[in-house]
Design a protein around this motif. Sequence first.
Motif, PDB file in Angstrom:
ATOM      1  N   GLN A  99      -2.684  53.780  -8.694  1.00 19.23           N
ATOM      2  CA  GLN A  99      -2.621  53.825  -7.233  1.00 19.23           C
ATOM      3  C   GLN A  99      -1.789  55.009  -6.761  1.00 19.23           C
ATOM      4  O   GLN A  99      -0.867  55.455  -7.445  1.00 19.23           O
ATOM      5  CB  GLN A  99      -2.047  52.524  -6.683  1.00 19.23           C
TER       6      GLN A  99
ATOM      7  N   ARG B 225       0.621  59.262  -9.770  1.00 18.10           N
ATOM      8  CA  ARG B 225       0.031  57.927  -9.675  1.00 18.10           C
ATOM      9  C   ARG B 225       0.892  56.919 -10.428  1.00 18.10           C
ATOM     10  O   ARG B 225       1.646  57.258 -11.330  1.00 18.10           O
ATOM     11  CB  ARG B 225      -1.387  57.910 -10.249  1.00 18.10           C
TER      12      ARG B 225
ATOM     13  N   PRO C 288       0.040  49.393 -10.657  1.00 19.66           N
ATOM     14  CA  PRO C 288       0.540  48.421  -9.689  1.00 19.66           C
ATOM     15  C   PRO C 288       1.781  47.729 -10.240  1.00 19.66           C
ATOM     16  O   PRO C 288       1.840  47.391 -11.432  1.00 19.66           O
ATOM     17  CB  PRO C 288      -0.619  47.431  -9.536  1.00 19.66           C
TER      18      PRO C 288
ATOM     19  N   LEU D 274      -2.126  45.258  -3.473  1.00 15.55           N
ATOM     20  CA  LEU D 274      -3.586  45.331  -3.533  1.00 15.55           C
ATOM     21  C   LEU D 274      -4.272  44.169  -2.824  1.00 15.55           C
ATOM     22  O   LEU D 274      -5.500  44.178  -2.693  1.00 15.55           O
ATOM     23  CB  LEU D 274      -4.055  45.377  -4.998  1.00 15.55           C
TER      24      LEU D 274
ATOM     25  N   LEU E 273      -5.560  47.190   0.877  1.00 13.34           N
ATOM     26  CA  LEU E 273      -4.304  47.920   0.794  1.00 13.34           C
ATOM     27  C   LEU E 273      -3.408  47.587   1.971  1.00 13.34           C
ATOM     28  O   LEU E 273      -3.889  47.291   3.074  1.00 13.34           O
ATOM     29  CB  LEU E 273      -4.574  49.420   0.756  1.00 13.34           C
TER      30      LEU E 273
ATOM     31  N   VAL F  67       1.080  51.998  -0.324  1.00 14.89           N
ATOM     32  CA  VAL F  67      -0.055  52.306  -1.179  1.00 14.89           C
ATOM     33  C   VAL F  67      -1.149  52.936  -0.323  1.00 14.89           C
ATOM     34  O   VAL F  67      -1.648  52.315   0.616  1.00 14.89           O
ATOM     35  CB  VAL F  67      -0.582  51.053  -1.898  1.00 14.89           C
TER      36      VAL F  67
ATOM     37  N   ILE G 227      -6.447  53.721  -4.334  1.00 14.06           N
ATOM     38  CA  ILE G 227      -6.528  53.405  -5.759  1.00 14.06           C
ATOM     39  C   ILE G 227      -7.698  54.175  -6.367  1.00 14.06           C
ATOM     40  O   ILE G 227      -8.607  54.614  -5.654  1.00 14.06           O
ATOM     41  CB  ILE G 227      -6.711  51.894  -6.017  1.00 14.06           C
TER      42      ILE G 227
END
Length: 377
Positions: A81, A89, A92, A114, A165, A170, A173
């Motif tokens: 993500q 990146r 999670p 998420l 999201l 975030v 993804i």
Amino acid sequence: MPQLTDEAAPDEAEPDRSAPGRSAPERSAGDRRSAGDRPRPDGGGPAGTWMTPEAYGASRAALWTGAVVLVTDTDGRVLVQSVDYRSDRLLPGGAVDAGEAPSDAAAREVREELGVEGRYPRGLAVDWIPADTPGIPAGMRFPGEILHVYDGGTWTPERIASVRLPAQEVTGIEFAEPADLPALMDAGDARRALAALRARINGSGTALLEDGRPTVPTALDRLGVLRTRRTALHGTWHPGPVPAQPAVRDHRGWLFAPDGRVLLLIARATGAAHLPPPTAAPATAAFPLGYRCGDDGGEGGQGVHARTAARLTGLLPAGDPAYARLLATPEQVRELSDWGPAGARELESVHAARTRLSLPAPTRTPPTELPESATRW
């Protein structure tokens, strides 16, 4: 570990010579002394390793605790993500709150980041991250961290579509080819993610890492498997022999050892995993397993990828030194390959071939370098 004391405690180890025959429970309170009150031989204070709780607590190292979740899609790519506070990146996950179990933190972070509910009880790796890790701001006073990596499993397209999201933090993804993780992530994060992915494929339990490096590397770790991009081989799987047209473009073998595992070649220079050619080792009872039309369609004259099944009966003494020869389960072979949806159908044909050859279903264990004894029937 030092013994702790903050008040008088019975000395069970020292016999009571002042009252012969009296057992420890019969001693009066006046008979008991705190071991911490014992004089040291040099007269400088308590003897031995006795410490007060305060002193012992002050002697222990303080570390942060974190939890992340490794998720793949059906093609074996890893979910990463993008966040609004870093350019690289992340998997999670995040910090474990005070009093929170790491597995609970993993589930909470995936839900918050998420919008997906789940439980992730299976650990893939536990990593010790040193306090002097480069790139961490000095003002953070980072004391080091224990980071738990949990197995988020393989997400279907439907589950991926359910991702929602949050309003901030975030920003997106993506599912990344494992070999691309070092270019997308911080170096330590990428090492950890790849080590955890190999641990999942190995199926031998939670890997212990130090700064992303396994303390006991497996064959997949030593060979650096998944450090280069897998060759995409999608298209349609057809059981049975290859028809007269189109021509065979590539021919590989599912060569079975007596325990039901198969021969897998790993290029030492790149870590790429390949099924061997049918002639890579002595084999018997060979028969055509099926073939796959590549992304170019195959039918257009570009050729197909043929597969043969056989019993592995020996090893060529002068094997190609550029390749390591491993034994792996068929499922592990598929997980190290990018075969698309056709991979599941090919695996069905492989299991049918194993049954036809009267071989057992192998237990998932870490792939091992092939000894000569593994081909004895």
